[in-house]
Design a protein around this motif. Structure first.
Motif, PDB file in Angstrom:
ATOM      1  N   GLN A   1      35.035  36.292  45.634  1.00 20.49           N
ATOM      2  CA  GLN A   1      36.179  36.699  45.589  1.00 20.49           C
ATOM      3  C   GLN A   1      36.546  37.398  44.094  1.00 20.49           C
ATOM      4  O   GLN A   1      36.026  36.964  43.052  1.00 20.49           O
ATOM      5  CB  GLN A   1      37.064  35.669  45.705  1.00 20.49           C
ATOM      6  CG  GLN A   1      37.272  34.577  44.644  1.00 20.49           C
ATOM      7  CD  GLN A   1      38.530  33.538  45.135  1.00 20.49           C
ATOM      8  OE1 GLN A   1      38.871  33.627  45.960  1.00 20.49           O
ATOM      9  NE2 GLN A   1      38.554  32.596  44.133  1.00 20.49           N
TER      10      GLN A   1
ATOM     11  N   GLY B   1      40.567  40.219  47.082  1.00 21.35           N
ATOM     12  CA  GLY B   1      40.658  38.923  47.566  1.00 21.35           C
ATOM     13  C   GLY B   1      40.331  38.820  48.926  1.00 21.35           C
ATOM     14  O   GLY B   1      40.128  37.779  49.440  1.00 21.35           O
ATOM     15  N   PHE B   2      40.603  40.049  49.856  1.00 24.18           N
ATOM     16  CA  PHE B   2      40.306  40.046  51.390  1.00 24.18           C
ATOM     17  C   PHE B   2      38.879  39.702  51.718  1.00 24.18           C
ATOM     18  O   PHE B   2      38.960  39.168  52.985  1.00 24.18           O
ATOM     19  CB  PHE B   2      40.932  41.285  51.751  1.00 24.18           C
ATOM     20  CG  PHE B   2      39.981  42.488  51.709  1.00 24.18           C
ATOM     21  CD1 PHE B   2      40.059  43.195  52.856  1.00 24.18           C
ATOM     22  CD2 PHE B   2      39.746  42.928  50.547  1.00 24.18           C
ATOM     23  CE1 PHE B   2      39.200  44.510  52.427  1.00 24.18           C
ATOM     24  CE2 PHE B   2      38.910  43.940  50.321  1.00 24.18           C
ATOM     25  CZ  PHE B   2      38.483  45.018  51.509  1.00 24.18           C
TER      26      PHE B   2
ATOM     27  N   MET C   1      38.864  35.973  53.120  1.00 26.78           N
ATOM     28  CA  MET C   1      39.956  35.365  54.115  1.00 26.78           C
ATOM     29  C   MET C   1      39.412  35.559  55.497  1.00 26.78           C
ATOM     30  O   MET C   1      38.836  36.643  55.937  1.00 26.78           O
ATOM     31  CB  MET C   1      41.126  36.502  53.802  1.00 26.78           C
ATOM     32  CG  MET C   1      41.791  36.153  52.283  1.00 26.78           C
ATOM     33  SD  MET C   1      43.267  37.372  52.168  1.00 26.78           S
ATOM     34  CE  MET C   1      44.335  36.757  53.539  1.00 26.78           C
TER      35      MET C   1
ATOM     36  N   ASP D   1      41.401  25.923  49.146  1.00 25.49           N
ATOM     37  CA  ASP D   1      41.235  26.681  50.190  1.00 25.49           C
ATOM     38  C   ASP D   1      41.386  25.630  51.228  1.00 25.49           C
ATOM     39  O   ASP D   1      40.711  25.036  51.595  1.00 25.49           O
ATOM     40  CB  ASP D   1      39.936  27.376  50.222  1.00 25.49           C
ATOM     41  CG  ASP D   1      39.814  28.452  51.331  1.00 25.49           C
ATOM     42  OD1 ASP D   1      40.759  28.326  52.395  1.00 25.49           O
ATOM     43  OD2 ASP D   1      39.148  29.479  51.166  1.00 25.49           O
TER      44      ASP D   1
ATOM     45  N   LYS E   1      45.060  29.875  50.676  1.00 22.14           N
ATOM     46  CA  LYS E   1      44.385  29.711  49.288  1.00 22.14           C
ATOM     47  C   LYS E   1      45.241  29.752  48.047  1.00 22.14           C
ATOM     48  O   LYS E   1      46.351  30.708  47.895  1.00 22.14           O
ATOM     49  CB  LYS E   1      43.327  30.880  49.288  1.00 22.14           C
ATOM     50  CG  LYS E   1      42.272  31.057  50.293  1.00 22.14           C
ATOM     51  CD  LYS E   1      40.910  31.843  49.722  1.00 22.14           C
ATOM     52  CE  LYS E   1      41.825  33.114  49.598  1.00 22.14           C
ATOM     53  NZ  LYS E   1      40.523  34.079  49.148  1.00 22.14           N
TER      54      LYS E   1
ATOM     55  N   ASP F   1      47.591  34.685  42.874  1.00 22.08           N
ATOM     56  CA  ASP F   1      48.270  35.085  44.211  1.00 22.08           C
ATOM     57  C   ASP F   1      47.762  34.249  45.144  1.00 22.08           C
ATOM     58  O   ASP F   1      46.823  33.785  45.580  1.00 22.08           O
ATOM     59  CB  ASP F   1      47.920  36.689  44.550  1.00 22.08           C
ATOM     60  CG  ASP F   1      48.316  37.678  43.585  1.00 22.08           C
ATOM     61  OD1 ASP F   1      49.451  37.356  42.672  1.00 22.08           O
ATOM     62  OD2 ASP F   1      47.918  38.660  43.414  1.00 22.08           O
TER      63      ASP F   1
ATOM     64  N   SER G   1      47.079  33.695  49.084  1.00 21.22           N
ATOM     65  CA  SER G   1      46.653  34.330  50.322  1.00 21.22           C
ATOM     66  C   SER G   1      46.947  33.479  51.475  1.00 21.22           C
ATOM     67  O   SER G   1      46.633  32.137  51.628  1.00 21.22           O
ATOM     68  CB  SER G   1      45.062  34.448  50.042  1.00 21.22           C
ATOM     69  OG  SER G   1      44.643  35.189  49.074  1.00 21.22           O
TER      70      SER G   1
ATOM     71  N   SER H   1      46.413  33.751  55.903  1.00 18.62           N
ATOM     72  CA  SER H   1      45.950  34.424  57.055  1.00 18.62           C
ATOM     73  C   SER H   1      45.690  33.616  58.294  1.00 18.62           C
ATOM     74  O   SER H   1      45.707  32.273  58.273  1.00 18.62           O
ATOM     75  CB  SER H   1      44.241  35.110  56.667  1.00 18.62           C
ATOM     76  OG  SER H   1      43.489  33.734  56.325  1.00 18.62           O
TER      77      SER H   1
ATOM     78  N   LYS I   1      48.703  38.753  51.022  1.00 20.62           N
ATOM     79  CA  LYS I   1      48.747  38.282  49.893  1.00 20.62           C
ATOM     80  C   LYS I   1      50.027  38.107  49.190  1.00 20.62           C
ATOM     81  O   LYS I   1      50.730  39.472  49.131  1.00 20.62           O
ATOM     82  CB  LYS I   1      47.755  39.017  48.917  1.00 20.62           C
ATOM     83  CG  LYS I   1      46.268  38.811  49.417  1.00 20.62           C
ATOM     84  CD  LYS I   1      45.299  39.031  48.256  1.00 20.62           C
ATOM     85  CE  LYS I   1      45.339  37.834  47.038  1.00 20.62           C
ATOM     86  NZ  LYS I   1      44.224  38.078  45.994  1.00 20.62           N
TER      87      LYS I   1
ATOM     88  N   GLN J   1      42.551  46.307  53.317  1.00 21.26           N
ATOM     89  CA  GLN J   1      43.593  45.895  52.324  1.00 21.26           C
ATOM     90  C   GLN J   1      44.394  47.026  51.916  1.00 21.26           C
ATOM     91  O   GLN J   1      44.172  47.707  51.370  1.00 21.26           O
ATOM     92  CB  GLN J   1      43.175  44.845  51.335  1.00 21.26           C
ATOM     93  CG  GLN J   1      44.051  44.439  50.500  1.00 21.26           C
ATOM     94  CD  GLN J   1      43.771  43.200  49.589  1.00 21.26           C
ATOM     95  OE1 GLN J   1      42.432  42.746  49.724  1.00 21.26           O
ATOM     96  NE2 GLN J   1      44.560  42.663  48.736  1.00 21.26           N
TER      97      GLN J   1
END
Length: 316
Positions: free
Chosen positions: A20, A26-27, A30, A71, A85, A103, A105, A107, A127, A180
Motif C-alpha cells: 500500500q 490505498g485501493f 482493499m 486490518d 483498515k 485514513d 479504509s 470495503s 476511504k 479510485q
C-alpha cells in the motif's frame, strides 16, 4: 524451520513487491484488489481474520514513511465480507517529523460468480480522511513557526474517496482491476517559503506543489502468479496504476486553482511475496516492492521507491 528461515531471507533479498502506498492511494489492498488471495468457492475458508501489518517505504526524496495497520475482515455470510483498515503512520525526513492516525479504509466484497477453476469477486469501498491533510511542523527549518509540510509528510490524503474493483482468481493466477475517485479536495498549504532556514533551498523546491489538491482518477490492474505448497506460498507479479485525469490545485506562485500538468500517466511496480502458514489459523507474510516507472509530477506524495511490508494474520 531452516527452510522457513532460508525462504524468508531469500524473499527479503531478492523479491520485488507491492505495498500500500506504492504510488496508489490505498485501493490496491482493499477487498477484491488485495494481493495473495487464496482460491476458494467462498470468500474465505475462515470468515473472520485480523491482520497486523508493519510497513516501511522510501520516497523519491528524504522522507521515510512507516505505518502500523490493523486490518480486520468480517464475513457476513459464505459469499460476502466487510473489511476495515486502521493505520497509524509516522514520517521522518530532513524537513521534519510527523505522526498520527492515517485514513480509514472501508470495503464490502461479494463473490459474484464461482466455477470449478475461477472465482469472480467485486468490491465497493471508501476511504475516510483522518484530517484535512495540512499537518504542520515547527523546527529550525521553519524559523520557529508552524509550517504546513508536503503531502509526503501527511498521515491523511485529506479527501473522501470512492473505490470499486473486481478480481478473477484461480489456484495459480490473480487478475484484478480497480478505480479510485477522490470526491473532495484536501487543505494542504505547503509552500517552499515555509522552510526559509533549510540549508539547501534547491532541495526544498524538489517537492511538487499543488495546494488544496484534488487528485485525478486512478485505475489499476494487478497481474499475479502464485505458487502454493502445504505450508508456504510465494508470488510474482506486476501492478500498473494509471492516473487518467489531471490533478487540480493551486500551483506554485499562483492563487488560482488550475489543472496541474504532467500529473497523468503510468506508475508501474513489480511485485512479489512470501507467506508461511503455521496452521489453519496463523500465518505470516513478507512483501517487498520496487518502482519501475512513475509520473513526472507528484504533488500527492504517494510515490515510493522501495517498500517492505511484514504481516501476521490470525483467522478465526
Amino acid at each position: 524451520m531452516r527452510t522457513l528461515v532460508a525462504c524468508i531471507a531469500l524473499s527479503s533479498l531478492s523479491f520485488f513487491g507491492y505495498s500500500q502506498g506504492c504510488s496508489d492511494a490505498g485501493f490496491c489492498t482493499m477487498g477484491a484488489m488485495k494481493p495473495d488471495q487464496n482460491y476458494s468457492k467462498r470468500i474465505a475458508i475462515k470468515l473472520r481474520s485480523i491482520e497486523f501489518n508493519y510497513y516501511k517505504g522510501t520516497s523519491l526524496l528524504t522522507p521515510i514513511i512507516y505505518a502500523a495497520t490493523v486490518d480486520f475482515t468480517l464475513g457476513i455470510n459464505d459469499f460476502s465480507s466487510f473489511q476495515i483498515k486502521l493505520p497509524y503512520q509516522w514520517v521522518k525526513g530532513t524537513l521534519g517529523e510527523t505522526a498520527g492516525l492515517g485514513d480509514i479504509s472501508l470495503s464490502y466484497t461479494r463473490l459474484l460468480k464461482a466455477s470449478s477453476k475461477w472465482n469472480i469477486n467485486g468490491t465497493l469501498g471508501a476511504k475516510i480522511p483522518s484530517n484535512d491533510g495540512n499537518n504542520t511542523v515547527n523546527n529550525e527549518n521553519t524559523g520557529g513557526i508552524d509550517a504546513p509540510v508536503h503531502m509526503y509528510y501527511q498521515q491523511s490524503l485529506g479527501s473522501y474517496d470512492a473505490i470499486a474493483g473486481v478480481s478473477a482468481i484461480s489456484r495459480n493466477w490473480l487478475f484484478a482491476a480497480g478505480v479510485q475517485v477522490a470526491l473532495t479536495k484536501n487543505n494542504n498549504q505547503f509552500v517552499w517559503s515555509g522552510f526559509p532556514n533549510y540549508p539547501d533551498q534547491e532541495y526544498v523546491r524538489k517537492y511538487n506543489i499543488g495546494r488544496e489538491l484534488l487528485r485525478g482518477i486512478d485505475v489499476m490492474l494487478r497481474v499475479e502468479r502464485n505458487w502454493r505448497f502445504t505450508n508456504f506460498n510465494f508470488s510474482l507479479g506486476a501492478l500498473p496504476i494509471y492516473r487518467i485525469t489531471q490533478d487540480e490545485g493551486i500551483p506554485a506562485g499562483s492563487t488560482e486553482r488550475a489543472k496541474l500538468p504532467n500529473t497523468t500517466g503510468l506508475a508501474l511496480s513489480v511485485l512479489g511475496s512470501f507467506g508461511y502458514h503455521f496452521d489453519v489459523n496463523n500465518s505470516v507474510k513478507i512483501i517487498k516492492g520496487i518502482k519501475l516507472v512513475d509520473r513526472d509530477f507528484n504533488p500527492d506524495g504517494l510515490t515510493r521507491d522501495e517498500v517492505l511490508s511484514i504481516s501476521y494474520v490470525y483467522k478465526f
